[in-house]
Design a protein around this motif. Structure first.
Motif, PDB file in Angstrom:
ATOM      1  N   LEU A 273       0.842  -1.193   0.000  1.00  0.00           N
ATOM      2  CA  LEU A 273       0.000   0.000   0.000  1.00  0.00           C
ATOM      3  C   LEU A 273       0.876   1.240   0.000  1.00  0.00           C
ATOM      4  O   LEU A 273       1.769   1.379   0.841  1.00  0.00           O
ATOM      5  CB  LEU A 273      -0.909   0.012   1.226  1.00  0.00           C
ATOM      6  N   TRP A 274       0.614   2.132  -0.954  1.00  0.00           N
ATOM      7  CA  TRP A 274       1.289   3.421  -1.022  1.00  0.00           C
ATOM      8  C   TRP A 274       0.233   4.505  -0.843  1.00  0.00           C
ATOM      9  O   TRP A 274      -0.692   4.618  -1.633  1.00  0.00           O
ATOM     10  CB  TRP A 274       2.033   3.574  -2.347  1.00  0.00           C
ATOM     11  N   TRP A 275       0.414   5.288   0.216  1.00  0.00           N
ATOM     12  CA  TRP A 275      -0.601   6.260   0.655  1.00  0.00           C
ATOM     13  C   TRP A 275      -0.097   7.684   0.398  1.00  0.00           C
ATOM     14  O   TRP A 275       1.039   8.016   0.718  1.00  0.00           O
ATOM     15  CB  TRP A 275      -0.861   6.071   2.149  1.00  0.00           C
ATOM     16  N   PHE A 276      -0.972   8.513  -0.165  1.00  0.00           N
ATOM     17  CA  PHE A 276      -0.630   9.906  -0.464  1.00  0.00           C
ATOM     18  C   PHE A 276      -1.714  10.787   0.156  1.00  0.00           C
ATOM     19  O   PHE A 276      -2.774  11.012  -0.434  1.00  0.00           O
ATOM     20  CB  PHE A 276      -0.535  10.111  -1.974  1.00  0.00           C
ATOM     21  N   GLU A 277      -1.442  11.256   1.357  1.00  0.00           N
ATOM     22  CA  GLU A 277      -2.468  11.898   2.172  1.00  0.00           C
ATOM     23  C   GLU A 277      -3.070  13.135   1.510  1.00  0.00           C
ATOM     24  O   GLU A 277      -4.266  13.401   1.635  1.00  0.00           O
ATOM     25  CB  GLU A 277      -1.888  12.280   3.547  1.00  0.00           C
ATOM     26  N   GLU A 278      -2.272  13.898   0.773  1.00  0.00           N
ATOM     27  CA  GLU A 278      -2.771  15.171   0.231  1.00  0.00           C
ATOM     28  C   GLU A 278      -3.439  15.022  -1.132  1.00  0.00           C
ATOM     29  O   GLU A 278      -3.950  16.016  -1.668  1.00  0.00           O
ATOM     30  CB  GLU A 278      -1.624  16.178   0.125  1.00  0.00           C
ATOM     31  N   GLU A 279      -3.481  13.817  -1.695  1.00  0.00           N
ATOM     32  CA  GLU A 279      -4.070  13.645  -3.020  1.00  0.00           C
ATOM     33  C   GLU A 279      -5.544  13.252  -2.915  1.00  0.00           C
ATOM     34  O   GLU A 279      -5.998  12.699  -1.919  1.00  0.00           O
ATOM     35  CB  GLU A 279      -3.316  12.567  -3.803  1.00  0.00           C
ATOM     36  N   GLY A 280      -6.284  13.539  -3.998  1.00  0.00           N
ATOM     37  CA  GLY A 280      -7.680  13.162  -4.078  1.00  0.00           C
ATOM     38  C   GLY A 280      -7.884  12.010  -5.039  1.00  0.00           C
ATOM     39  O   GLY A 280      -7.085  11.081  -5.094  1.00  0.00           O
ATOM     40  N   HIS A 281      -8.952  12.099  -5.831  1.00  0.00           N
ATOM     41  CA  HIS A 281      -9.280  11.029  -6.776  1.00  0.00           C
ATOM     42  C   HIS A 281      -8.505  11.270  -8.069  1.00  0.00           C
ATOM     43  O   HIS A 281      -8.989  11.885  -9.011  1.00  0.00           O
ATOM     44  CB  HIS A 281     -10.787  11.012  -7.034  1.00  0.00           C
ATOM     45  N   GLY A 282      -7.290  10.764  -8.108  1.00  0.00           N
ATOM     46  CA  GLY A 282      -6.373  11.049  -9.206  1.00  0.00           C
ATOM     47  C   GLY A 282      -5.257  11.931  -8.693  1.00  0.00           C
ATOM     48  O   GLY A 282      -5.505  12.942  -8.023  1.00  0.00           O
ATOM     49  N   PHE A 283      -4.032  11.558  -8.962  1.00  0.00           N
ATOM     50  CA  PHE A 283      -2.880  12.267  -8.406  1.00  0.00           C
ATOM     51  C   PHE A 283      -2.502  13.433  -9.319  1.00  0.00           C
ATOM     52  O   PHE A 283      -2.296  13.257 -10.523  1.00  0.00           O
ATOM     53  CB  PHE A 283      -1.694  11.316  -8.252  1.00  0.00           C
ATOM     54  N   ARG A 284      -2.405  14.621  -8.737  1.00  0.00           N
ATOM     55  CA  ARG A 284      -2.133  15.829  -9.508  1.00  0.00           C
ATOM     56  C   ARG A 284      -0.714  16.356  -9.311  1.00  0.00           C
ATOM     57  O   ARG A 284      -0.192  17.050 -10.168  1.00  0.00           O
ATOM     58  CB  ARG A 284      -3.139  16.931  -9.139  1.00  0.00           C
ATOM     59  N   GLN A 285      -0.099  16.059  -8.167  1.00  0.00           N
ATOM     60  CA  GLN A 285       1.218  16.613  -7.881  1.00  0.00           C
ATOM     61  C   GLN A 285       2.311  15.772  -8.537  1.00  0.00           C
ATOM     62  O   GLN A 285       2.285  14.534  -8.462  1.00  0.00           O
ATOM     63  CB  GLN A 285       1.435  16.692  -6.368  1.00  0.00           C
ATOM     64  N   ARG A 286       3.252  16.475  -9.143  1.00  0.00           N
ATOM     65  CA  ARG A 286       4.267  15.808  -9.954  1.00  0.00           C
ATOM     66  C   ARG A 286       5.061  14.785  -9.164  1.00  0.00           C
ATOM     67  O   ARG A 286       5.274  13.656  -9.624  1.00  0.00           O
ATOM     68  CB  ARG A 286       5.210  16.844 -10.569  1.00  0.00           C
ATOM     69  N   HIS A 287       5.514  15.150  -7.957  1.00  0.00           N
ATOM     70  CA  HIS A 287       6.365  14.216  -7.202  1.00  0.00           C
ATOM     71  C   HIS A 287       5.585  12.968  -6.798  1.00  0.00           C
ATOM     72  O   HIS A 287       6.161  11.878  -6.681  1.00  0.00           O
ATOM     73  CB  HIS A 287       6.964  14.905  -5.977  1.00  0.00           C
ATOM     74  N   ASN A 288       4.278  13.087  -6.607  1.00  0.00           N
ATOM     75  CA  ASN A 288       3.477  11.914  -6.282  1.00  0.00           C
ATOM     76  C   ASN A 288       3.255  11.041  -7.511  1.00  0.00           C
ATOM     77  O   ASN A 288       3.224   9.806  -7.404  1.00  0.00           O
ATOM     78  CB  ASN A 288       2.128  12.341  -5.699  1.00  0.00           C
ATOM     79  N   GLN A 289       3.091  11.663  -8.658  1.00  0.00           N
ATOM     80  CA  GLN A 289       2.975  10.882  -9.893  1.00  0.00           C
ATOM     81  C   GLN A 289       4.251  10.093 -10.157  1.00  0.00           C
ATOM     82  O   GLN A 289       4.203   8.929 -10.584  1.00  0.00           O
ATOM     83  CB  GLN A 289       2.665  11.814 -11.071  1.00  0.00           C
ATOM     84  N   ILE A 290       5.393  10.733  -9.914  1.00  0.00           N
ATOM     85  CA  ILE A 290       6.675  10.046 -10.097  1.00  0.00           C
ATOM     86  C   ILE A 290       6.799   8.888  -9.123  1.00  0.00           C
ATOM     87  O   ILE A 290       7.214   7.778  -9.494  1.00  0.00           O
ATOM     88  CB  ILE A 290       7.840  11.040  -9.920  1.00  0.00           C
ATOM     89  N   ALA A 291       6.425   9.123  -7.859  1.00  0.00           N
ATOM     90  CA  ALA A 291       6.506   8.061  -6.857  1.00  0.00           C
ATOM     91  C   ALA A 291       5.617   6.886  -7.228  1.00  0.00           C
ATOM     92  O   ALA A 291       5.995   5.717  -7.055  1.00  0.00           O
ATOM     93  CB  ALA A 291       6.121   8.609  -5.481  1.00  0.00           C
ATOM     94  N   LEU A 292       4.436   7.172  -7.741  1.00  0.00           N
ATOM     95  CA  LEU A 292       3.527   6.102  -8.167  1.00  0.00           C
ATOM     96  C   LEU A 292       4.190   5.244  -9.238  1.00  0.00           C
ATOM     97  O   LEU A 292       4.211   4.008  -9.144  1.00  0.00           O
ATOM     98  CB  LEU A 292       2.219   6.702  -8.668  1.00  0.00           C
TER      99      LEU A 292
END
Length: 600
Positions: free
Chosen positions: A558-577
Motif C-alpha cells: 500500500l502506497w498512501w498519499f495523504e494530500e491527493e484526491g481522486h487522481g494524483f495531480r502533484q508531480r512528485h506523487n505521480q513520479i513516486a507512483l
C-alpha cells in the motif's frame, strides 16, 4: 476552450503548481493570462467541466479552491470574485451576450439549479425542478435557451431529457418545456444554428446530430447525419462540445470510429463533408471565432495541441502545444486490435496494444500490462499517454482494452454493462489477455492487470476470478461497492445499482462481486495506491481491502498519499507512483523468469 471578442482562451495544466491555468491565443502562439497560484477547476458533480467562458471583454472562471466565479481581465490577468456563495460550487459556465451575464449550474448541499449571475454577488434562479443540469446554450438572438437535465437514479449517458425555454427581456425564463426523445435515450450538447436547435441524441442507437423543433404541441426530431457512429463521448463533465453548427448548413463534427476520433467539416453546400486533421485521434471543445474552428486535439505522438482550422479552405494550424514529448527518443505508437464475438459473447471487443521498446530478447513474448480504463463508461483512446510510454520504455508491452460498457461504440455496447459489472468487463479483459498471448504479444506467465477508480475494481475482480494474471494493481479503485453506495456523492448515487443490480434484490450477487468479500480468492500479489482526500472512492475502501489481504497472509503493498484526491495531480506523487509500480512489476516479472530458468 472558449472564445469571444476578448480572444481565444483555453485551460492548460501546470505540473509545477498542479493547477489549471488560463492561456490566450496571440499572433505568436500563446501567452499566459493567470498566474500559477490561481487554479481553475469546477467540482460540480465531482467531475466538473465548463469552468471557464469568455464574455465581451473579460473571461469568467471557477476558482479551484473556493469554487466561486471570478472575472478575469484578459490583458492584465487581474481576477475578482463576482459572487460570494460559500456553500455552492459552480460549473457549466456560458456567456449570455444579450443580458451580459454568466449562466451556470449551481450546486449546493446536494441540490442543483440553473442560474444567471448578474451584477456583483447576485444570481437569478432560472430553473430548479430537476435533479441535474448540463451547461446551457443560447440562440443567436439570445431569446431562446436549451439545456439537458436528468434525474436520479439515471446517469446522463443512460437517460436524459432536452429542455427549452424562452428568455424574456428581463432575463427570466418563460414557457419552459421538456422535449422527450422519441424513444429512451441520452441527449447532450445542445447548440443553436441561428435559432434552430441542434443536439446529440442516442435514441436511435448512436449519439448522432438531430435538429429539434416544436410544432403543433409536439417535438419533431430530424436526423442530420445517419452515420452509425457516436459523435460524442460519455458526458462525465459539463460543457463538452463535439459538434458545432456553422450557419448556412455548414457544420463541424467529431465521429468516433473503432475507438478513434475523426474531425469532419461540411464547408460548402452541395459538396460532401471532408475529414481534416487526420494525424489526430481525439478532439474536444470545438469553438468557432473569426472564421476559424478551434479545438483541443490529441495524437499518439505529440502533446495536446490547440488547433485552428480555416473554415474557408480547411487548412489546419497548430497555435499552441503539439510538442514532441521526448526529443531524440522514440515514441511507441498504438496498434489496434479487435477480438471477434465468441460463443456466449455477442459483442466485439477492441483496444490498443503498445510493444515494448527494448528489454526483450530473442523470440520471448514480452511481459504485458493490461489496463482497464475508469468510468467504467469511459474509453481508451489511441493518444499519447506518458504512463504507457513509461512502461514500454522499461521493457513492458501494454494493452488498453475497451471492454463492454465503454463509450464510443454505440448505445447498446455502452449499456451492455448494466447489472454485469465485475463480470462482463472482467470477461473482456480475460478475452484480451488470451487473444494477445495467443498472437505472441504477451507472455502468459507475465501478465499484469491494473486500473484506476472503476478500472481498479475491474482489476481486483479479475484477480479474484482468474489465475491468468501474475499480479494486479489498484489505483484508488473500488473494493466495496456496498459501502461505497452508502457514502458516494449524489451524482453517482444510483450508478452502482445500475451496474450491479438493485442491492435489495441481488444481495447475493453483490457479495459475489465485492472484492473485499472475495479477497481470499486472490492468489497473486497486489499493490494499491490511494489518496487520503479522495471523495469519490473514499480512502477506507483501500484500507479495508489491504487489511483483509494482510490478515489472509497474502502479498500486498500500500502506497498512501495523504494530500491527493481522486487522481494524483502533484508531480512528485505521480513520479513516486510510477517508480513504485515499476519496481513491483519488475520484481514479479523477474520471479517468473527465475522460476523458468530453474525448471530448465
Amino acid at each position: 476552450m472558449t472564445a469571444s471578442e476578448a480572444g481565444i482562451f483555453w485551460l492548460e495544466f501546470d505540473p509545477a503548481s498542479s493547477n489549471n491555468l488560463l492561456r490566450k491565443a496571440t499572433a505568436d502562439g500563446a501567452q499566459p493570462v493567470t498566474s500559477a497560484d490561481f487554479g481553475i477547476r469546477s467540482q460540480v458533480n465531482g467531475y466538473g467541466g465548463g469552468a471557464v467562458c469568455a464574455g465581451a471583454d473579460a473571461v469568467f472562471a471557477v476558482e479551484a479552491n473556493q469554487q466561486q466565479i471570478h472575472r478575469i481581465d484578459p490583458q492584465t490577468g487581474l481576477t475578482k470574485a463576482i459572487i460570494r456563495d460559500p456553500d455552492a460550487s459552480f460549473g457549466g459556465l456560458a456567456w449570455d451576450h444579450r443580458h451580459r451575464r454568466v449562466l451556470a449550474v449551481r450546486e449546493s448541499k446536494g441540490h442543483q439549479q440553473l442560474v444567471a449571475v448578474q451584477g456583483h454577488n447576485r444570481f437569478l434562479t432560472l430553473h430548479d425542478s430537476e435533479d441535474f443540469y448540463s451547461a446551457p446554450a443560447l440562440s443567436s438572438s439570445g431569446s431562446r435557451i436549451a439545456w439537458v437535465s436528468w434525474s436520479l437514479p439515471d446517469m446522463p449517458w443512460v437517460r436524459s431529457a432536452l429542455w427549452v425555454a424562452d428568455v424574456g427581456a428581463d432575463g427570466r425564463l418563460t414557457a419552459a418545456r421538456c422535449w422527450p426523445t422519441p424513444t429512451a435515450g441520452s441527449v447532450q450538447q445542445p447548440a443553436f444554428d441561428g435559432e434552430e436547435l441542434h443536439v446529440l441524441s442516442d435514441h436511435a442507437g448512436w449519439w448522432q446530430p438531430w435538429a429539434v423543433s416544436f410544432t403543433a404541441g409536439r417535438a419533431r426530431w430530424r436526423c442530420l447525419d445517419p452515420t452509425e457512429a457516436d459523435h460524442a463521448s460519455a458526458p462525465w463533465q459539463l460543457g463538452e462540445r463535439h459538434h458545432c453548427p456553422l450557419e448556412r448548413g455548414r457544420w463541424a463534427r467529431v465521429r468516433y470510429i473503432a475507438g478513434s476520433a475523426e474531425l469532419w467539416l461540411k464547408l460548402t453546400a452541395g459538396l460532401p463533408p471532408a475529414r481534416v486533421a487526420t494525424d489526430y485521434a481525439d478532439f474536444r471543445h470545438l469553438t468557432v471565432c473569426n472564421g476559424h474552428l478551434y479545438c483541443i486535439a490529441r495524437s499518439a505522438s505529440r502533446l495536446d495541441s490547440v488547433l485552428a482550422v480555416n473554415l474557408e479552405n480547411g487548412r489546419v494550424q497548430t497555435i499552441a502545444g503539439g510538442e514532441t514529448p521526448f526529443p531524440g527518443t522514440p515514441i511507441v505508437t498504438p496498434r489496434a486490435f479487435r477480438i471477434p464475438p465468441s460463443r456466449g459473447v455477442h459483442e466485439e471487443v477492441s483496444g490498443f496494444w503498445y510493444p515494448p521498446l527494448g528489454g526483450e530478447s530473442g523470440n520471448q513474448p514480452p511481459a504485458l500490462i493490461l489496463i482497464a480504463h475508469g468510468g467504467p463508461t469511459s474509453t481508451a483512446w489511441p493518444v499519447f499517454n506518458p504512463q504507457v510510454q513509461f512502461w514500454c520504455h522499461h521493457g513492458f508491452a501494454v494493452a488498453e482494452v475497451n471492454y463492454r460498457g465503454s463509450a464510443g461504440f454505440g448505445r447498446d455496447f455502452r449499456l451492455a454493462l448494466a447489472g454485469s459489472w465485475g463480470e462482463a468487463d472482467v470477461e473482456d479483459m480475460e478475452r484480451a489477455a488470451d487473444y494477445l498471448v495467443a498472437s505472441g504479444r504477451g507472455d502468459a506467465r507475465r501478465l499484469f492487470i491494473q486500473g484506476r477508480s472503476s478500472g481498479g475494481y475491474t482489476a481486483l475482480m479479475a484477480m479474484t476470478r482468474s489465475q491468468r494474471f501474475r499480479a494486479g494493481a489498484s489505483l484508488f479503485g473500488v473494493s466495496d461497492p456496498g459501502r461505497l453506495r452508502e457514502v458516494t456523492h449524489r451524482f453517482e448515487s444510483g450508478y452502482l445499482d445500475w451496474l450491479l443490480g438493485a442491492a435489495d434484490e441481488f444481495s447475493g450477487r453483490w457479495q459475489e462481486r465485492t472484492p473485499v468479500l472475495q479477497a481470499h480468492r486472490i492468489r497473486g500479489p497486489m499493490i494499491f495506491f490511494q489518496g487520503g482526500q479522495d471523495r469519490v472512492v473514499v480512502p477506507e475502501q483501500t484500507r479495508a481491502m489491504v487489511e483483509v489481504l494482510e490478515q489472509n497472509g497474502q502479498a500486498v503493498e500500500l502506497w498512501w498519499f495523504e494530500e491527493e484526491g481522486h487522481g494524483f495531480r502533484q508531480r512528485h506523487n505521480q513520479i513516486a507512483l510510477l517508480e513504485n509500480l515499476l519496481a513491483f512489476y519488475q520484481r514479479h516479472s523477474q520471479k517468473c523468469n527465475d522460476g523458468a530458468r530453474q525448471l530448465r
